[in-house]
Design a protein around this motif. Structure first.
Motif, PDB file in Angstrom:
ATOM      1  N   LEU A  45      -7.355   5.062  -4.910  1.00  0.00           N
ATOM      2  CA  LEU A  45      -8.308   6.031  -4.371  1.00  0.00           C
ATOM      3  C   LEU A  45      -7.694   7.413  -4.564  1.00  0.00           C
ATOM      4  CD1 LEU A  45      -9.124   4.331  -0.929  1.00  0.00           C
ATOM      5  CD2 LEU A  45     -10.423   4.130  -3.066  1.00  0.00           C
ATOM      6  N   LEU A 100       0.764   5.820  -0.170  1.00  0.00           N
ATOM      7  CA  LEU A 100      -0.024   7.052  -0.113  1.00  0.00           C
ATOM      8  C   LEU A 100       0.869   8.199  -0.577  1.00  0.00           C
ATOM      9  CD1 LEU A 100      -2.187   8.281   2.858  1.00  0.00           C
ATOM     10  CD2 LEU A 100      -0.485   9.765   1.822  1.00  0.00           C
ATOM     11  N   ILE A 128     -14.187  12.523  -4.372  1.00  0.00           N
ATOM     12  CA  ILE A 128     -13.649  11.191  -4.054  1.00  0.00           C
ATOM     13  C   ILE A 128     -13.653  10.386  -5.351  1.00  0.00           C
ATOM     14  CG2 ILE A 128     -14.091   9.018  -2.836  1.00  0.00           C
ATOM     15  CD1 ILE A 128     -15.363  10.554  -0.581  1.00  0.00           C
ATOM     16  N   ILE A 162      -4.143   7.075  -2.791  1.00  0.00           N
ATOM     17  CA  ILE A 162      -3.808   5.842  -2.083  1.00  0.00           C
ATOM     18  C   ILE A 162      -3.808   4.714  -3.106  1.00  0.00           C
ATOM     19  CG2 ILE A 162      -4.556   4.187  -0.322  1.00  0.00           C
ATOM     20  CD1 ILE A 162      -5.781   6.537   1.226  1.00  0.00           C
ATOM     21  N   VAL A 215       0.872  -1.181   0.000  1.00  0.00           N
ATOM     22  CA  VAL A 215       0.000   0.000   0.000  1.00  0.00           C
ATOM     23  C   VAL A 215       0.905   1.225   0.000  1.00  0.00           C
ATOM     24  CG1 VAL A 215      -0.158   0.031   2.533  1.00  0.00           C
ATOM     25  CG2 VAL A 215      -1.921   1.167   1.186  1.00  0.00           C
ATOM     26  N   VAL A 234      -5.318  -1.029  -7.354  1.00  0.00           N
ATOM     27  CA  VAL A 234      -6.532  -0.306  -6.995  1.00  0.00           C
ATOM     28  C   VAL A 234      -6.129   1.063  -6.473  1.00  0.00           C
ATOM     29  CG1 VAL A 234      -8.405  -0.264  -5.283  1.00  0.00           C
ATOM     30  CG2 VAL A 234      -7.861  -2.387  -6.515  1.00  0.00           C
ATOM     31  N   ARG A 248       2.785  -7.830   3.276  1.00  0.00           N
ATOM     32  CA  ARG A 248       3.870  -7.270   2.470  1.00  0.00           C
ATOM     33  C   ARG A 248       3.991  -5.813   2.875  1.00  0.00           C
ATOM     34  NH1 ARG A 248       3.078  -5.844  -3.632  1.00  0.00           N
ATOM     35  NH2 ARG A 248       2.622  -8.055  -3.937  1.00  0.00           N
ATOM     36  N   VAL A 278     -17.563   1.206  -3.939  1.00  0.00           N
ATOM     37  CA  VAL A 278     -16.139   1.348  -3.606  1.00  0.00           C
ATOM     38  C   VAL A 278     -15.829   0.609  -2.303  1.00  0.00           C
ATOM     39  CG1 VAL A 278     -14.347   2.992  -2.915  1.00  0.00           C
ATOM     40  CG2 VAL A 278     -15.842   3.509  -4.870  1.00  0.00           C
ATOM     41  N   GLY A 337       3.488  -2.570   4.355  1.00  0.00           N
ATOM     42  CA  GLY A 337       2.428  -1.986   5.160  1.00  0.00           C
ATOM     43  C   GLY A 337       1.067  -2.611   4.937  1.00  0.00           C
ATOM     44  N   ALA A 338       0.984  -3.635   4.107  1.00  0.00           N
ATOM     45  CA  ALA A 338      -0.316  -4.248   3.784  1.00  0.00           C
ATOM     46  C   ALA A 338      -0.408  -5.636   4.392  1.00  0.00           C
ATOM     47  CB  ALA A 338      -0.498  -4.333   2.268  1.00  0.00           C
ATOM     48  N   MET A 388     -22.417   4.655  -5.592  1.00  0.00           N
ATOM     49  CA  MET A 388     -21.034   4.504  -6.058  1.00  0.00           C
ATOM     50  C   MET A 388     -20.079   4.363  -4.870  1.00  0.00           C
ATOM     51  SD  MET A 388     -21.110   4.249  -9.248  1.00  0.00           S
ATOM     52  CE  MET A 388     -22.292   4.538 -10.573  1.00  0.00           C
ATOM     53  N   ILE A 402      -3.248   0.592  -3.735  1.00  0.00           N
ATOM     54  CA  ILE A 402      -3.296  -0.699  -3.044  1.00  0.00           C
ATOM     55  C   ILE A 402      -3.029  -1.803  -4.057  1.00  0.00           C
ATOM     56  CG2 ILE A 402      -4.752  -2.260  -1.676  1.00  0.00           C
ATOM     57  CD1 ILE A 402      -6.554   0.276  -1.116  1.00  0.00           C
ATOM     58  N   ASP A 403      -2.081  -2.677  -3.741  1.00  0.00           N
ATOM     59  CA  ASP A 403      -1.797  -3.805  -4.632  1.00  0.00           C
ATOM     60  C   ASP A 403      -2.558  -5.034  -4.138  1.00  0.00           C
ATOM     61  OD1 ASP A 403      -0.860  -5.739  -6.281  1.00  0.00           O
ATOM     62  OD2 ASP A 403       1.258  -5.505  -5.764  1.00  0.00           O
ATOM     63  N   LYS A 434     -24.428   8.942  -6.373  1.00  0.00           N
ATOM     64  CA  LYS A 434     -23.169   9.063  -5.624  1.00  0.00           C
ATOM     65  C   LYS A 434     -23.070   8.096  -4.448  1.00  0.00           C
ATOM     66  CE  LYS A 434     -22.511  13.912  -6.924  1.00  0.00           C
ATOM     67  NZ  LYS A 434     -22.389  15.321  -6.478  1.00  0.00           N
ATOM     68  N   ALA A 445     -12.184   6.593  -7.329  1.00  0.00           N
ATOM     69  CA  ALA A 445     -11.637   5.248  -7.111  1.00  0.00           C
ATOM     70  C   ALA A 445     -11.555   4.527  -8.437  1.00  0.00           C
ATOM     71  CB  ALA A 445     -12.522   4.453  -6.145  1.00  0.00           C
ATOM     72  N   PHE A 451     -10.810   0.523 -10.081  1.00  0.00           N
ATOM     73  CA  PHE A 451     -10.630  -0.910  -9.847  1.00  0.00           C
ATOM     74  C   PHE A 451     -10.410  -1.590 -11.195  1.00  0.00           C
ATOM     75  CE2 PHE A 451     -13.196   0.644  -6.331  1.00  0.00           C
ATOM     76  CZ  PHE A 451     -12.614   0.042  -5.219  1.00  0.00           C
ATOM     77  N   LEU A 462     -16.761  11.323  -7.962  1.00  0.00           N
ATOM     78  CA  LEU A 462     -17.920  12.103  -7.548  1.00  0.00           C
ATOM     79  C   LEU A 462     -17.502  13.203  -6.591  1.00  0.00           C
ATOM     80  CD1 LEU A 462     -18.809  10.997  -4.364  1.00  0.00           C
ATOM     81  CD2 LEU A 462     -19.118   8.953  -5.755  1.00  0.00           C
ATOM     82  N   VAL A 511       2.293   4.570   6.052  1.00  0.00           N
ATOM     83  CA  VAL A 511       0.899   4.212   5.803  1.00  0.00           C
ATOM     84  C   VAL A 511       0.785   2.697   5.894  1.00  0.00           C
ATOM     85  CG1 VAL A 511       1.248   4.117   3.288  1.00  0.00           C
ATOM     86  CG2 VAL A 511      -1.067   4.457   4.202  1.00  0.00           C
ATOM     87  N   VAL A 527     -14.919   5.344 -10.492  1.00  0.00           N
ATOM     88  CA  VAL A 527     -15.867   6.140  -9.708  1.00  0.00           C
ATOM     89  C   VAL A 527     -15.266   7.516  -9.489  1.00  0.00           C
ATOM     90  CG1 VAL A 527     -16.958   6.371  -7.429  1.00  0.00           C
ATOM     91  CG2 VAL A 527     -16.872   4.132  -8.567  1.00  0.00           C
ATOM     92  N   LEU A 547      -2.257  -0.731   5.716  1.00  0.00           N
ATOM     93  CA  LEU A 547      -3.623  -1.183   5.431  1.00  0.00           C
ATOM     94  C   LEU A 547      -3.770  -2.588   5.972  1.00  0.00           C
ATOM     95  CD1 LEU A 547      -5.455  -0.958   2.008  1.00  0.00           C
ATOM     96  CD2 LEU A 547      -5.322  -3.111   3.242  1.00  0.00           C
TER      97      LEU A 547
END
Lengths: 341, 341
Positions: A135, A108, A159, A279, A106, A133, B73, B244, B75-76, B240, A281-282, B237, A161, A163, A183, B106, A181, B108
């Motif tokens: 954000l 940021l 915001i 952000i 992850v 992914v 892995r 997410v 931070g994830a 959506m 994310i793998d 919105k 996102a 995918f 919005l 960071v 996404v 997750l």
């Protein structure tokens, strides 16, 4: 006049360069604005060229700025846009975050000392291209009050996102586009209030406050006031989400608040010092890439059981493909204005 | 009967232990439910004790489960709740994420094979205690349709966030509480529809669909249908955002979708395998801790210029303080049910 997207990008870059932007800034920004226009998002497309050029000329944006990473710990990093246009700084932030997520699972990346970043989700396309992914968040000049409040504090604070889906060489074009996404957190876009004001029609309760911070259904009074956050007729949820975005993209990374920035729609004003945050994310570090890709299709199949459901981003992508093959019509007046700008 | 929060926690843990939960699960869950009750959040408080105990007894929850990190892995990381109650798995996930964010800036942490996690933002209190910023997400059994859709797919999929403030020994109690945002993505809670149905009153458009997926203002028809996402009267919105959250807490980390899980409110049903996701951000790696803390106060001062503004979480924290000093009234019928359960 109809231009290919490449020709139009070169033309817009030329306008920005003439206003003082360096090559990297001019080209990155031109690509972003033309991409927005190609997707039918005119308010974040060619209509911004003159605005950005004016900001470059009057010093609200520094055309010689070169975005750079100024802080990093593991997967967290800060890119300083150096008071330039936002696009090259966002490019750098996302590229760095994708690299960091490959190592850290992850990442940021915040962007500080920034400006208007256009269509947030477009900055995340590089994330999906890397199979990850993303954000994305940004603030913007104050347009909405805090929950229960009367004066505007938060921007409409988008915001976004993305995918990615499993590529399929046999799929029809667009069938495996990433879900996108994007919005803003106002109940409706301000443009809807402008249309109602022009037509002399009232607006629904829950869209806006007047200049005194009172709820209004008078479109003209609303234009003099502020927009209301998503769902404000029932709850403070939209305002709370706007607060979360505002803090993430400013206090957490070191950018300014929306209420400290001058409107983008005035020529004179401060350097906005706004923030963006990405952000990355793998899924390969979490569910595993294959499992992730399989499961996304399961959810999409379930969504498409209802005929009326359209996948987010599909309409924009269809328009983008058409623009890529057929070019974009640019009003002659706009071309003429750019020539004399 | 009035009990101290400690005595009540021990009592609830005893009920869960008698239903099959191991000590860690019983105590962590009891703490979470009593904390919710103390904050006035009864729907996520003591009313859940009997439900969880039933799920433990009928095999929807595995009482011997021991949550553990199964993948990491950088931070994830992924915590497997092993089909136990969600609370000890969320405790582990947040603790691990705080540690990882100290190194990586960071982090997750996803929780898979999980169950109902109660008040999401409460899991983030440990993040704020460590001086970090936290985001939390969960899915839940299907209750809302996708954008444009008619049948329920997504849970009400809460979003939570916590932002710590600078401690001040001279401040009045509560004056420097962390900002705590916690909201589900339905326009309103289903409880509001239940009240309208009981009182024979209509509900506003935009709250719900009937069993055929058609918009309804009939509260009884709405109870047989599904809730609508935040802001659905104006836009897609909220739907959506629910999409997410659904993808983040399931496909990305390896948990099930809300539409695959049986309702929590039936005794028989599957092991829900739902997901939670926590993102922890160390402002010390980005803006710097001092700058972050200073700037949060600047935004709060601006928000409080409007007298009507209340800071998110303030009401809950005031109730929690009262409960800590004065105890919690537990209905005799509830105590009796626990004794015979």
């Amino acid at each position: 006049m109809r231009l290919t997207t490449d020709a139009l990008t070169a033309r817009v870059a030329g306008v920005l360069r003439a206003a003082g932007a360096n090559d990297t800034m001019a080209l990155s920004t031109a690509r972003g604005l033309v991409l927005a226009e190609a997707q039918g998002l005119g308010s974040h497309g060619l209509s911004r060229v003159a605005q950005y050029a004016t900001h470059l000329r009057n010093g609200r944006v520094v055309g010689s700025a070169q975005a750079r990473v100024v802080r990093q710990r593991g997967g967290a990093l800060v890119v300083d846009a150096q008071e330039g246009l936002a696009f090259p700084a966002c490019d750098l932030a996302v590229a760095q975050a994708v690299g960091a997520a490959a190592t850290n699972g992850v990442a940021l990346a915040g962007v500080i000392n920034s400006h208007h970043c256009g269509v947030v989700v477009d900055h995340l396309r590089a994330v999906a291209d890397a199979g990850m992914v993303g954000l994305g968040f940004s603030n913007s000049p104050a347009a909405m009050p805090a929950a229960g409040g009367r004066h505007p504090i938060f921007g409409t604070n988008p915001i976004a996102a993305i995918f990615p889906r499993r590529p399929d060489a046999n799929a029809t074009p667009g069938a495996r586009d990433a879900l996108m996404v994007d919005l803003s957190l106002s109940e409706v876009a301000r443009g809807k209030v402008m249309v109602a004001a022009r037509d002399g029609k009232p607006i629904p309760a829950g869209w806006a406050l007047d200049a005194n911070g009172q709820p209004t259904t008078d479109a003209k009074a609303a234009l003099a006031g502020s927009m209301l956050p998503l769902g404000a007729v029932s709850s403070t949820k939209g305002a709370m989400l706007a607060l979360v975005v505002e803090l993430l993209v400013s206090a957490v990374i070191g950018a300014s608040f929306g209420f400290e920035a001058s409107s983008f729609f005035v020529d004179e004003g401060n350097r906005p010092h706004l923030g963006q945050l990405f952000i990355v994310i793998d899924p390969g570090a979490l569910a595993g890439t294959d499992s992730y890709l399989d499961r996304v299709e399961v959810l999409i199949d379930e969504m498409l059981r209802d005929d009326e459901v359209r996948l987010p981003g599909a309409r924009r992508e269809a328009l983008r493909r058409t623009a890529l093959s057929e070019g974009i019509d640019v009003p002659d007046a706009l071309m003429a204005a750019w020539s004399t700008g």
